[in-house]
Design a protein around this motif. Sequence first.
Motif, PDB file in Angstrom:
ATOM      1  N   SER A 268      51.397  47.553  52.306  1.00 35.69           N
ATOM      2  CA  SER A 268      50.443  48.419  51.616  1.00 35.69           C
ATOM      3  C   SER A 268      50.651  48.310  50.115  1.00 35.69           C
ATOM      4  O   SER A 268      51.536  47.576  49.644  1.00 35.69           O
ATOM      5  N   VAL A 269      49.861  49.079  49.376  1.00 37.14           N
ATOM      6  CA  VAL A 269      49.941  49.135  47.917  1.00 37.14           C
ATOM      7  C   VAL A 269      50.156  50.578  47.478  1.00 37.14           C
ATOM      8  O   VAL A 269      49.564  51.501  48.043  1.00 37.14           O
ATOM      9  N   GLU A 270      51.024  50.760  46.482  1.00 35.47           N
ATOM     10  CA  GLU A 270      51.171  52.043  45.800  1.00 35.47           C
ATOM     11  C   GLU A 270      50.450  51.947  44.467  1.00 35.47           C
ATOM     12  O   GLU A 270      50.722  51.034  43.680  1.00 35.47           O
ATOM     13  N   VAL A 271      49.533  52.859  44.210  1.00 32.64           N
ATOM     14  CA  VAL A 271      48.724  52.815  43.002  1.00 32.64           C
ATOM     15  C   VAL A 271      49.300  53.759  41.952  1.00 32.64           C
ATOM     16  O   VAL A 271      49.393  54.973  42.180  1.00 32.64           O
ATOM     17  N   LEU A 272      49.710  53.204  40.820  1.00 33.63           N
ATOM     18  CA  LEU A 272      50.103  54.004  39.667  1.00 33.63           C
ATOM     19  C   LEU A 272      48.862  54.244  38.814  1.00 33.63           C
ATOM     20  O   LEU A 272      48.273  53.302  38.290  1.00 33.63           O
ATOM     21  N   VAL A 273      48.463  55.501  38.698  1.00 30.45           N
ATOM     22  CA  VAL A 273      47.279  55.846  37.913  1.00 30.45           C
ATOM     23  C   VAL A 273      47.632  55.784  36.434  1.00 30.45           C
ATOM     24  O   VAL A 273      48.577  56.446  35.981  1.00 30.45           O
ATOM     25  N   THR A 274      46.887  54.966  35.685  1.00 26.07           N
ATOM     26  CA  THR A 274      47.159  54.766  34.259  1.00 26.07           C
ATOM     27  C   THR A 274      45.841  54.848  33.478  1.00 26.07           C
ATOM     28  O   THR A 274      44.824  55.302  34.003  1.00 26.07           O
ATOM     29  N   HIS A 275      45.906  54.375  32.233  1.00 26.97           N
ATOM     30  CA  HIS A 275      44.700  54.313  31.405  1.00 26.97           C
ATOM     31  C   HIS A 275      43.702  53.276  31.922  1.00 26.97           C
ATOM     32  O   HIS A 275      42.520  53.324  31.552  1.00 26.97           O
ATOM     33  N   GLN A 276      44.175  52.337  32.742  1.00 31.85           N
ATOM     34  CA  GLN A 276      43.257  51.358  33.326  1.00 31.85           C
ATOM     35  C   GLN A 276      42.242  52.089  34.194  1.00 31.85           C
ATOM     36  O   GLN A 276      42.612  52.736  35.181  1.00 31.85           O
ATOM     37  N   ARG A 277      40.992  51.964  33.855  1.00 29.73           N
ATOM     38  CA  ARG A 277      39.954  52.754  34.507  1.00 29.73           C
ATOM     39  C   ARG A 277      39.936  52.561  36.018  1.00 29.73           C
ATOM     40  O   ARG A 277      39.737  53.525  36.780  1.00 29.73           O
ATOM     41  N   MET A 278      40.167  51.345  36.467  1.00 30.91           N
ATOM     42  CA  MET A 278      40.045  51.081  37.892  1.00 30.91           C
ATOM     43  C   MET A 278      41.103  51.813  38.703  1.00 30.91           C
ATOM     44  O   MET A 278      40.887  52.125  39.876  1.00 30.91           O
ATOM     45  N   THR A 279      42.280  52.089  38.106  1.00 30.16           N
ATOM     46  CA  THR A 279      43.308  52.824  38.851  1.00 30.16           C
ATOM     47  C   THR A 279      42.877  54.263  39.125  1.00 30.16           C
ATOM     48  O   THR A 279      43.500  54.956  39.937  1.00 30.16           O
ATOM     49  N   GLN A 280      41.829  54.719  38.452  1.00 34.09           N
ATOM     50  CA  GLN A 280      41.341  56.090  38.610  1.00 34.09           C
ATOM     51  C   GLN A 280      40.116  56.188  39.516  1.00 34.09           C
ATOM     52  O   GLN A 280      39.663  57.296  39.815  1.00 34.09           O
ATOM     53  N   LEU A 281      39.594  55.047  39.950  1.00 32.35           N
ATOM     54  CA  LEU A 281      38.325  55.014  40.685  1.00 32.35           C
ATOM     55  C   LEU A 281      38.572  54.706  42.165  1.00 32.35           C
ATOM     56  O   LEU A 281      38.827  53.564  42.545  1.00 32.35           O
ATOM     57  N   THR A 282      38.482  55.735  42.976  1.00 32.49           N
ATOM     58  CA  THR A 282      38.799  55.588  44.395  1.00 32.49           C
ATOM     59  C   THR A 282      37.954  54.517  45.065  1.00 32.49           C
ATOM     60  O   THR A 282      38.461  53.704  45.851  1.00 32.49           O
ATOM     61  N   HIS A 283      36.656  54.494  44.774  1.00 30.44           N
ATOM     62  CA  HIS A 283      35.781  53.557  45.480  1.00 30.44           C
ATOM     63  C   HIS A 283      36.131  52.107  45.161  1.00 30.44           C
ATOM     64  O   HIS A 283      36.064  51.235  46.031  1.00 30.44           O
ATOM     65  N   GLU A 284      36.559  51.833  43.923  1.00 27.01           N
ATOM     66  CA  GLU A 284      36.927  50.459  43.575  1.00 27.01           C
ATOM     67  C   GLU A 284      38.271  50.079  44.197  1.00 27.01           C
ATOM     68  O   GLU A 284      38.478  48.934  44.623  1.00 27.01           O
ATOM     69  N   LEU A 285      39.179  51.030  44.268  1.00 31.60           N
ATOM     70  CA  LEU A 285      40.454  50.768  44.940  1.00 31.60           C
ATOM     71  C   LEU A 285      40.238  50.488  46.425  1.00 31.60           C
ATOM     72  O   LEU A 285      40.851  49.587  46.999  1.00 31.60           O
ATOM     73  N   LEU A 286      39.343  51.262  47.042  1.00 33.78           N
ATOM     74  CA  LEU A 286      39.054  51.045  48.455  1.00 33.78           C
ATOM     75  C   LEU A 286      38.347  49.711  48.684  1.00 33.78           C
ATOM     76  O   LEU A 286      38.562  49.058  49.711  1.00 33.78           O
ATOM     77  N   ASP A 287      37.523  49.293  47.731  1.00 35.66           N
ATOM     78  CA  ASP A 287      36.885  47.971  47.840  1.00 35.66           C
ATOM     79  C   ASP A 287      37.950  46.872  47.847  1.00 35.66           C
ATOM     80  O   ASP A 287      37.886  45.928  48.651  1.00 35.66           O
ATOM     81  N   ALA A 288      38.938  46.992  46.940  1.00 35.72           N
ATOM     82  CA  ALA A 288      40.007  45.991  46.887  1.00 35.72           C
ATOM     83  C   ALA A 288      40.855  46.040  48.150  1.00 35.72           C
ATOM     84  O   ALA A 288      41.251  45.005  48.693  1.00 35.72           O
ATOM     85  N   SER A 289      41.121  47.244  48.629  1.00 38.32           N
ATOM     86  CA  SER A 289      41.882  47.408  49.863  1.00 38.32           C
ATOM     87  C   SER A 289      41.174  46.739  51.033  1.00 38.32           C
ATOM     88  O   SER A 289      41.797  46.035  51.846  1.00 38.32           O
ATOM     89  N   GLN A 290      39.872  46.927  51.114  1.00 39.01           N
ATOM     90  CA  GLN A 290      39.088  46.329  52.191  1.00 39.01           C
ATOM     91  C   GLN A 290      39.017  44.808  52.051  1.00 39.01           C
ATOM     92  O   GLN A 290      39.153  44.072  53.034  1.00 39.01           O
ATOM     93  N   GLN A 291      38.836  44.342  50.831  1.00 36.60           N
ATOM     94  CA  GLN A 291      38.713  42.902  50.605  1.00 36.60           C
ATOM     95  C   GLN A 291      39.967  42.153  51.062  1.00 36.60           C
ATOM     96  O   GLN A 291      39.873  41.083  51.685  1.00 36.60           O
ATOM     97  N   TYR A 292      41.128  42.706  50.758  1.00 39.31           N
ATOM     98  CA  TYR A 292      42.384  42.008  51.073  1.00 39.31           C
ATOM     99  C   TYR A 292      43.069  42.562  52.312  1.00 39.31           C
ATOM    100  O   TYR A 292      44.153  42.090  52.683  1.00 39.31           O
ATOM    101  N   GLN A 293      42.442  43.558  52.955  1.00 39.89           N
ATOM    102  CA  GLN A 293      42.967  44.142  54.191  1.00 39.89           C
ATOM    103  C   GLN A 293      44.399  44.661  54.019  1.00 39.89           C
ATOM    104  O   GLN A 293      45.278  44.447  54.859  1.00 39.89           O
ATOM    105  N   VAL A 294      44.605  45.364  52.896  1.00 39.14           N
ATOM    106  CA  VAL A 294      45.890  45.986  52.598  1.00 39.14           C
ATOM    107  C   VAL A 294      45.622  47.453  52.262  1.00 39.14           C
ATOM    108  O   VAL A 294      44.913  47.747  51.305  1.00 39.14           O
TER     109      VAL A 294
END
Length: 271
Positions: free
Chosen positions: A39-65
């Motif tokens: 799995s992946v542990e997400v550190l929320v930072t100034h990077q906008r994508m770390t704050q956007l659940t839907h984009e994180l879930l897209d990456a999770s789905q794409q790589y099946q992690v």
Amino acid sequence: MPESDGGAPRQHVALSTSCLFLADPPETFRVASELGYDSVEVLVTHQRMTQLTHELLDASQQYQVPISAIHAPTLFFTQQVWGRPWTKIQMAAKMVEQTGAEVVVAHPPFAWQPKYGKSFVEGVRALSEMTGVKIAVENMYPWRLAGKELQMYRPHWDPRNFDYDWVTWDFSHASIAQVNSLEAIRELRPRLGHIHLTDGNDGGTSDEHLLPGHGQQPVAESLNFLADHGWDGVIGVEVNTRSAKDEDERASMLAESLAFARGHFRPGLGA
């Protein structure tokens, strides 16, 4: 998330986005998939994508992690992310619910946040009870200046003496604080909610986040102990790879950290 096999403790190892600090989050999911992380542990930072659940879930789905942990933006360098202190933890808990993660990792308040610090222990419990989300407060360390120790966290950098329901244990932080992690983990086991797998040279002044086994902490022994006692939390690899000369060397460092976790989190190795 994987279940335990036949009553044995599961081996579940996450790759923190902090290991690829300047990379966009999808890169962490790609590397995790290629190296065999769970799995992946997400550190929320100034990077906008770390704050956007839907984009994180897209990456999770794409790589099946899947996403197993959300590290709230309670670090020194993320003080401007998500506004007020309690808002940070509330939003991290919401992200856990939305992503199907297991735990929020949170640092204790800083000394310049006295009101927040005064209510922190009780507030964390109340928020956890209200949301049903596990919030694990991380061990930190004393800051040192000109040979003097400064108390920069409230109520304290060491969570062992406070009534937190859940704690995250970080070996690099323990190294700076000159705390024996095996002794601490033995004490904390019933409420150990998460592990940050790393290492450090004991008594140093910098938060090294060395590869496990490259420092002086009893990391292997601690993992052996947890496996022997059926601990079923997530082991989050949180190592510094900035010294890597290229992507291949970085991948080698992360593969070594994963192999260390797999090799030492096994019942019957003693500890």
